[in-house]
Write an enzyme that holds these catalytic residues in place. Structure first.
Site, short mmCIF file in Angstrom:
data_model
loop_
_atom_site.label_atom_id
_atom_site.label_comp_id
_atom_site.label_asym_id
_atom_site.label_seq_id
_atom_site.Cartn_x
_atom_site.Cartn_y
_atom_site.Cartn_z
CE LYS A 20 25.50 81.22 -63.94
NZ LYS A 20 25.05 81.39 -62.55
CB SER A 38 20.59 92.74 -65.17
OG SER A 38 21.92 92.27 -65.27
CD GLU A 84 13.08 87.41 -74.08
OE1 GLU A 84 12.77 88.58 -73.76
OE2 GLU A 84 12.61 86.82 -75.07
CB CYS A 134 11.45 90.84 -66.95
SG CYS A 134 10.42 89.55 -67.63
CD GLU A 167 14.28 95.53 -64.27
OE1 GLU A 167 15.52 95.49 -64.43
OE2 GLU A 167 13.52 94.62 -64.62
P1 NAD Z 1 21.76 89.16 -63.49
O1 NAD Z 1 22.05 89.72 -64.84
O2 NAD Z 1 22.48 89.71 -62.32
O3 NAD Z 1 22.06 87.59 -63.47
C1 NAD Z 1 21.44 86.70 -64.37
C2 NAD Z 1 22.32 85.49 -64.55
O4 NAD Z 1 23.54 85.87 -65.19
C3 NAD Z 1 22.73 84.79 -63.26
O5 NAD Z 1 22.68 83.39 -63.48
C4 NAD Z 1 24.17 85.25 -63.07
O6 NAD Z 1 24.96 84.35 -62.32
C5 NAD Z 1 24.64 85.31 -64.51
N1 NAD Z 1 25.81 86.18 -64.74
C6 NAD Z 1 26.27 87.21 -63.98
N2 NAD Z 1 27.35 87.78 -64.55
C7 NAD Z 1 27.57 87.11 -65.70
C8 NAD Z 1 28.52 87.25 -66.77
N3 NAD Z 1 29.46 88.20 -66.74
N4 NAD Z 1 28.42 86.43 -67.83
C9 NAD Z 1 27.44 85.49 -67.89
N5 NAD Z 1 26.54 85.30 -66.91
C10 NAD Z 1 26.59 86.09 -65.83
O7 NAD Z 1 20.18 89.28 -63.33
P2 NAD Z 1 19.30 88.90 -62.05
O8 NAD Z 1 19.52 89.95 -61.01
O9 NAD Z 1 19.50 87.46 -61.70
O10 NAD Z 1 17.82 89.01 -62.64
C11 NAD Z 1 17.08 90.17 -62.61
C12 NAD Z 1 17.06 90.80 -64.00
O11 NAD Z 1 16.56 89.87 -64.96
C13 NAD Z 1 16.12 91.98 -64.08
O12 NAD Z 1 16.73 93.03 -64.81
C14 NAD Z 1 14.92 91.43 -64.86
O13 NAD Z 1 14.16 92.41 -65.52
C15 NAD Z 1 15.59 90.50 -65.79
N6 NAD Z 1 14.64 89.51 -66.32
C16 NAD Z 1 14.23 89.61 -67.63
C17 NAD Z 1 13.28 88.73 -68.14
C18 NAD Z 1 12.81 88.82 -69.56
O14 NAD Z 1 12.20 87.86 -70.03
N7 NAD Z 1 13.04 89.91 -70.27
C19 NAD Z 1 12.77 87.73 -67.31
C20 NAD Z 1 13.20 87.65 -66.00
C21 NAD Z 1 14.14 88.55 -65.51
#
Ligand code: NAD
Length: 471
Positions: free
Chosen positions: A171, A223, A244, A278, A375
């Site tokens: 997803k 996140s 991650e 990230c 961040e």
């Molecule tokens: P986010 O957590 O808002 O969303 C990520 C995904 O989770 C999306 O597909 C979203 O629809 C889904 N989601 C939202 N609520 C959910 C729930 N309750 N249960 C399950 N899934 C749910 O993150 P974002 O804003 O899309 O991405 C940015 C973040 O990702 C930043 O904090 C960044 O540092 C992190 N990130 C980490 C890595 C890593 O490898 N450590 C890599 C890329 C991004």
């Protein structure tokens, strides 16, 4: 009429009742329409994956390896199309460390995963017993991805899962679903039906996927707050999890560093994907003796880096991907200004269209300001002055984040000493954000759980099964 991107379930394109308009963050134009999966379609996708898993878990190691190599080949064939779609949907430029670079990463990681293996280990072969450790697949893997590197992260989740005999339902983020729907459609040209399924939808669909009783492992990139919800969902039936999560990577410039020599590495370590990475540098600690020289070297590089629409091949930086992120970056910089920080360049959003925020270096700012402690995930870098190296290390570690960190200088002993003391999953020396498929990658503290890549990353898609035989 905008193109529709359907769900991919059981090897087929499946239309939905609803479609969401996905708009370019550079121009506001509609890039395409993303099918929004219903709860029943989530069940269909998981059911198709379960059925495919029944056969795939018995497939030979060679067959699985060939399938991953075929995926690498299929992505290679479609890389120009995917790079353009990624650039239009995500905003990143085609050139530089942008969409073409991301597609190269997809191909490289898929090809590498094809060659990996987890052979049976003989733990004991004695007169008493023969004990073997086998790595067996877990079942259906639920993959949830963010919007910053959507295709590369999809490959990072999907390829090791199928390489080790699992099936997948992915997803993507509601901000960037189109590229993933198309990528999975392309993968399905060379994979058995149902092995990899893609469903798009909002955050609630992610929550439903992470609670689904027939999912046995969750791999989540996003996140920290969402990662913690995903982990809670996994608890009730003990799903395996790899998380991650966010980073707030510190970089420490030691007093003996050469500002001109390190400037390029610092600049791109922070600004890669307009800071929406990230593992980008998000806090720069610079020794008082070099403070102005480092800032000047960064400004000199920035003067040569064009930002704009990703499809214009002159541009090397793109916009913030979405309005939420754009507003957050504006707010953090305004707060820094109100605290008396000095804006060295940028500092004001550009006029529309698009969520463009210029590269902004912020001087005379301290820990405790949200721009330093949170961040920022944008092209804005706080530069923090220090006088004692021990104090810089203490401040770098004074956070619940622990993804990467870096230290820059010349004395190998001091570099090694600081690297040893920094609390992070990866510590880089005189570079940042250098990842590769054979090097395990993951965060400590709240930045994640488990690793991706390397042998350990592959093993995370398996359970250990011991065969202990009397002889
Ligand atoms: P986010 O957590 O808002 O969303 C990520 C995904 O989770 C999306 O597909 C979203 O629809 C889904 N989601 C939202 N609520 C959910 C729930 N309750 N249960 C399950 N899934 C749910 O993150 P974002 O804003 O899309 O991405 C940015 C973040 O990702 C930043 O904090 C960044 O540092 C992190 N990130 C980490 C890595 C890593 O490898 N450590 C890599 C890329 C991004």
């Amino acid at each position: 009429m905008s193109r529709r991107y359907d769900l991919i379930i059981d090897g087929k394109s499946v239309p939905a009742d609803d479609y969401a308009e996905i708009r370019s963050p550079s121009t506001g134009e509609v890039v395409g329409l993303a099918a929004q999966a219903s709860r029943a379609q989530l069940d269909d996708a998981v059911g198709a994956a379960q059925q495919a898993f029944a056969g795939w878990r018995c497939a030979s190691d060679e067959t699985r390896s060939e399938a991953c190599a075929a995926v690498a080949g299929a992505i290679t064939e479609h890389q120009a199309e995917l790079a353009e779609l990624l650039s239009r949907e995500q905003g990143k430029p085609l050139k530089g460390l942008g969409a073409e670079f991301e597609l190269q990463g997809c191909i490289g990681w898929a090809g590498f995963t094809a060659q990996q293996s987890l052979p049976v280990k003989v733990i004991e072969d004695s007169e008493e017993r023969r004990v073997e450790e086998h790595r067996v697949p877990i079942g259906v893997v639920g993959s949830i991805t963010p919007w910053n590197w959507p295709l590369m992260i999809a490959v990072w989740h999907i390829l090791p899962a199928i390489r080790t005999g699992n099936a997948v339902v992915i997803k993507p983020s509601p901000f960037t679903p189109l590229g993933t729907l198309r990528l999975v459609e392309i993968m399905n040209e060379v994979l058995p039906p149902g092995l990899v399924n893609a469903i798009a939808g909002g955050d609630e669909l992610g929550a439903e996927l992470s609670r689904h009783p027939d999912i046995r492992k969750l791999v989540f990139t996003g996140s920290i707050p969402t990662g913690s919800k995903v982990m809670a969902s996994a608890a009730s039936d003990l799903k395996r999890v790899t998380l991650e999560l966010g980073g707030n990577d510190p970089a420490i410039v030691l007093p003996d560093a050469d500002p001109a020599a390190i400037a390029e590495g610092l600049y791109w370590g922070a600004m890669i994907n307009s800071g929406q990475t990230c593992g980008a540098i998000k806090r720069l600690y610079v020794h008082d003796a070099l403070y102005d020289a480092v800032a000047e070297s960064l400004l000199a590089i920035d003067a040569k880096v064009p930002m704009g629409d990703g499809l214009d091949t002159n541009n090397l930086l793109g916009p913030l991907q979405n309005e939420r992120q754009y507003r957050k970056v504006i707010e953090l910089v305004e707060d820094a200004k109100a605290r008396g920080a000095r804006i060295l360049c940028g500092g004001e959003p550009t006029d529309g269209p698009g969520y463009f925020y210029p590269v902004t270096f912020v001087a005379d700012i301290e820990d405790g300001a949200p721009l330093v402690d949170d961040e920022q995930f944008g092209p804005v870098l706080p530069i923090i002055r220090y006088t004692e190296v021990d104090d810089a290390v203490r401040r770098a570690n004074g956070t619940s984040y622990g993804l990467d960190a870096s230290v820059w200088g010349r004395d190998p002993e001091q570099l090694a000493d600081v690297a040893a003391r920094l609390e992070a999953g990866t510590v880089f020396i005189n570079k940042h954000a250098d990842i590769a498929p054979h090097i395990p990658f993951g965060g400590v503290k709240c930045s994640g759980l488990g690793v991706e890549f390397g042998e350990e990353g592959l093993a995370a898609y398996t359970d250990i099964k011991i065969i202990n035989a009397a002889v």
